[in-house]
Design an enzyme around this catalytic site. Structure first.
Site, mmCIF file in Angstrom:
data_model
loop_
_atom_site.group_PDB
_atom_site.id
_atom_site.type_symbol
_atom_site.label_atom_id
_atom_site.label_comp_id
_atom_site.label_asym_id
_atom_site.label_seq_id
_atom_site.Cartn_x
_atom_site.Cartn_y
_atom_site.Cartn_z
ATOM 1 C CE LYS A 52 -12.733 -16.575 -44.879
ATOM 2 N NZ LYS A 52 -12.862 -17.751 -43.982
ATOM 3 C CD GLU B 242 2.578 -20.811 -36.817
ATOM 4 O OE1 GLU B 242 2.100 -20.825 -37.969
ATOM 5 O OE2 GLU B 242 2.327 -19.909 -35.997
HETATM 6 P P1 NAD Z 1 -5.097 -19.878 -42.432
HETATM 7 O O1 NAD Z 1 -4.045 -19.076 -43.085
HETATM 8 O O2 NAD Z 1 -5.338 -21.250 -42.895
HETATM 9 O O3 NAD Z 1 -6.517 -19.136 -42.525
HETATM 10 C C1 NAD Z 1 -6.707 -17.830 -41.993
HETATM 11 C C2 NAD Z 1 -7.930 -17.223 -42.640
HETATM 12 O O4 NAD Z 1 -7.631 -16.896 -44.003
HETATM 13 C C3 NAD Z 1 -9.154 -18.145 -42.684
HETATM 14 O O5 NAD Z 1 -10.312 -17.377 -42.431
HETATM 15 C C4 NAD Z 1 -9.136 -18.660 -44.126
HETATM 16 O O6 NAD Z 1 -10.386 -19.046 -44.607
HETATM 17 C C5 NAD Z 1 -8.637 -17.433 -44.859
HETATM 18 N N1 NAD Z 1 -8.025 -17.697 -46.161
HETATM 19 C C6 NAD Z 1 -7.379 -18.809 -46.585
HETATM 20 N N2 NAD Z 1 -6.943 -18.634 -47.846
HETATM 21 C C7 NAD Z 1 -7.306 -17.385 -48.225
HETATM 22 C C8 NAD Z 1 -7.124 -16.618 -49.413
HETATM 23 N N3 NAD Z 1 -6.477 -17.095 -50.477
HETATM 24 N N4 NAD Z 1 -7.608 -15.355 -49.446
HETATM 25 C C9 NAD Z 1 -8.237 -14.835 -48.375
HETATM 26 N N5 NAD Z 1 -8.457 -15.514 -47.225
HETATM 27 C C10 NAD Z 1 -7.989 -16.778 -47.153
HETATM 28 O O7 NAD Z 1 -4.747 -19.835 -40.870
HETATM 29 P P2 NAD Z 1 -5.434 -20.653 -39.710
HETATM 30 O O8 NAD Z 1 -4.986 -22.069 -39.837
HETATM 31 O O9 NAD Z 1 -6.876 -20.330 -39.650
HETATM 32 O O10 NAD Z 1 -4.772 -19.995 -38.422
HETATM 33 C C11 NAD Z 1 -3.544 -20.386 -37.909
HETATM 34 C C12 NAD Z 1 -2.462 -19.411 -38.347
HETATM 35 O O11 NAD Z 1 -2.806 -18.087 -37.943
HETATM 36 C C13 NAD Z 1 -1.132 -19.700 -37.692
HETATM 37 O O12 NAD Z 1 -0.103 -19.567 -38.624
HETATM 38 C C14 NAD Z 1 -1.026 -18.621 -36.630
HETATM 39 O O13 NAD Z 1 0.272 -18.317 -36.248
HETATM 40 C C15 NAD Z 1 -1.713 -17.480 -37.296
HETATM 41 N N6 NAD Z 1 -2.170 -16.485 -36.317
HETATM 42 C C16 NAD Z 1 -1.538 -15.264 -36.264
HETATM 43 C C17 NAD Z 1 -1.913 -14.312 -35.320
HETATM 44 C C18 NAD Z 1 -1.225 -12.980 -35.227
HETATM 45 O O14 NAD Z 1 -1.785 -12.055 -34.656
HETATM 46 N N7 NAD Z 1 -0.027 -12.810 -35.748
HETATM 47 C C19 NAD Z 1 -2.956 -14.605 -34.432
HETATM 48 C C20 NAD Z 1 -3.587 -15.850 -34.524
HETATM 49 C C21 NAD Z 1 -3.176 -16.781 -35.479
#
Ligand code: NAD
Length: 490
Positions: free
Chosen positions: A175, A384
């Site tokens: 997803k 962040e």
């Molecule tokens: P997010 O947490 O809002 O969403 C990430 C994903 O999780 C999306 O696909 C979202 O739809 C899904 N999601 C949300 N709630 C969920 C739930 N309850 N159950 C299952 N899935 C759910 O993050 P974002 O805003 O898309 O991305 C930015 C964040 O990602 C930042 O904090 C960034 O640091 C992090 N990030 C981490 C890495 C890494 O490798 N450590 C890499 C890229 C981004």
């Protein structure tokens, strides 16, 4: 609409849609224009995807590893051949400058497919001599794995999750982020074209509820999430309640420490890359820039001079170096943090505004921003932001730098810039983070582990660590016929 895919989801080797799904508009962040209209997956779509994966996986796991690897390597070649088209999709979806997406997105996914497609053939269990009898270990696929992606590197994340999972004989339901749903569909098509049997890589679209539906599905054995810490916590507790494997690649607020004896020009370049590349939307960015007092003013002057020259604008123009943020919500969040920085008494040394760019009025742009006079207790130094906001924090000694660097909940990455080799190792070892780069910027090396400590996540991706992500290790102990079994009750 200029980026409308055939349908919303890719299940069992073909595109499908379900009119009952909630609308999911895809917005071009540079203009605010709707470039595609998709639908979120209904429970029915989710069920079809998981069932397709479950049905296809056992035969896939029985193939020779080298045969699975060959398909991945073929897909890598197709990714490279289509790079220009994929970069355009990624730029339309994320707003990232095309000069970045041409070199950092599909090419990185291709490298990953090629790497794991080759490495899988060399990955074996072990034999353990037990003094006559022996044991051996088998690395067995988990079955159906769920991948859940963030929006900053959509096709790269889809590649990083699917390549090791598929190489080891699993099936995946992926997803993408609701903000960037397009390139995972392109990857799914490419896998099919490369010969991946239907059902092994499925893409379902949707918001957090669809992600949660996948995590909670009984057939799904493993969940790998890239996202924010709050999402990671929710996913981990749901997966934990069902005793599922889960790895979390989460957010960061990483230190970048520049000592007096560093190559300043290079350190400034590293700091700029680690705050402004991808419009600052990189998890492992070095957003807390600690600069030793002896070079502080010189560092700041030159940093500002260079930052002001960053070319911001049309992401499809090859000369543009920085595009918009991914969404209005992210834009508002970043602008909000710039306000908080000013309120908390930091000095806005450059940027901080929403630029007015002709033809891009509806876009989500923010200027590259540098705050100085930041203290380690300010919110902009601790939380962040995930945008182009760099905070400069002065320090005095090595001990001072280490103490300040570790005083956050996150522990994803760290960066050390110094000309003293002994200090480089001391500080790198003292930083509480999963990855530390010394005198270099954030470069992902596939054979090395990638992942965070503290709140930044659980698990490591890369090299054999990725294989461990997607496998169970089974121990099989063999008696050789002379083993005396106690004759209870005989
Ligand atoms: P997010 O947490 O809002 O969403 C990430 C994903 O999780 C999306 O696909 C979202 O739809 C899904 N999601 C949300 N709630 C969920 C739930 N309850 N159950 C299952 N899935 C759910 O993050 P974002 O805003 O898309 O991305 C930015 C964040 O990602 C930042 O904090 C960034 O640091 C992090 N990030 C981490 C890495 C890494 O490798 N450590 C890499 C890229 C981004």
């Amino acid at each position: 609409m200029r980026a409308q895919p055939t349908a919303s989801h890719y299940v069992n080797g073909r595109y499908i849609d379900d009119e009952q799904g909630a609308p999911l508009p895809v917005i071009y962040p540079a203009t605010g224009e709707t470039i595609a209209m998709l639908r979120s997956a209904t429970p029915n779509v989710l069920e079809l995807a998981v069932e397709a994966a479950r049905a296809a996986q056992p035969a896939w796991a029985r193939l020779k590893p080298v045969e699975r690897g060959r398909i991945l390597r073929r897909a890598a070649d197709i990714l490279r051949a289509r790079n220009a088209d994929l970069a355009r999709i990624e730029t339309l979806d994320t707003g990232k400058a095309i000069q970045e997406t041409l070199v950092a997105d599909a090419p990185s996914a291709a490298d990953c497919l090629e790497y794991f497609g080759g490495a899988v053939a060399t990955y074996n269990g072990e034999a353990v001599d037990l003094g006559g009898p022996f044991a051996y270990t088998r690395r067995e696929a988990l079955g159906v794995c769920a991948g859940i992606g963030a929006w900053n590197y959509p096709i790269q994340i889809a590649g990083w999750k699917s390549a090791p999972a598929l190489a080891m004989g699993n099936a995946m339901v992926f997803k993408p982020s609701e903000n960037t749903p397009l390139s995972a569909l392109a990857l799914a098509e490419i896998y099919s074209e490369a010969g991946l049997p239907d059902g092994l890589f499925n893409v379902v679209q949707g918001y957090g509820d669809v992600g949660a539906g996948l995590v909670g599905h009984d057939v799904v054995a493993k969940v790998s999430v890239t996202g924010s810490v709050p999402t990671g916590r929710k996913v981990l507790s749901l997966a934990g309640s069902k005793m599922k494997h889960a790895t979390m690649e989460l957010g960061g607020k990483s230190p970048l420490i520049v000592f007096d004896d560093a190559d300043i020009e290079n350190a400034i370049g590293g700091a700029m890359l680690g705050n402004f590349y991808s419009t600052g939307q990189i998890c492992s960015n070095g957003t807390r820039v600690f600069v030793q007092s002896g070079i502080h003013d010189r560092f700041v002057d030159r940093l500002i001079e260079r930052t002001k020259k960053i070319r911001i604008g049309d992401p499809l123009d090859p000369e543009t170096q920085m595009g918009p943020l991914v969404s209005k919500a992210q834009h508002d969040k970043v602008v909000g943090y710039i306000g908080i920085g000013k309120q908390d008494g930091a000095v806005l040394a450059c940027g901080g505004n929403v630029p007015s760019l002709q033809g891009f009025d509806g876009g989500f742009f923010v200027e590259p921003t540098v705050f100085t006079g930041v203290t380690d207790n300010m919110r902009i130094a601790r939380e962040e932001i995930f945008g182009p906001v760099l905070t400069v924090i002065p320090f005095t000694t090595e001990e001072d730098a280490i103490a300040k660097a570790n005083d956050v909940d996150y522990g994803l990455a760290g960066y050390v810039w110094t000309g003293d080799a002994g200090r480089a190792h001391r500080v790198a070892q003292a930083i509480e983070a999963g990855m530390v780069w010394v005198n270099s910027e954030n470069v992902r090396h596939l054979p090395t582990p990638f992942g965070g400590m503290k709140s930044s996540g659980i698990g490591r991706d890369g090299g054999d660590y990725s294989f461990d992500f997607y496998m169970e290790t089974k121990n099989i102990a063999i008696g050789l016929g002379q083993h005396k079994v106690p004759k209870l009750g005989a």
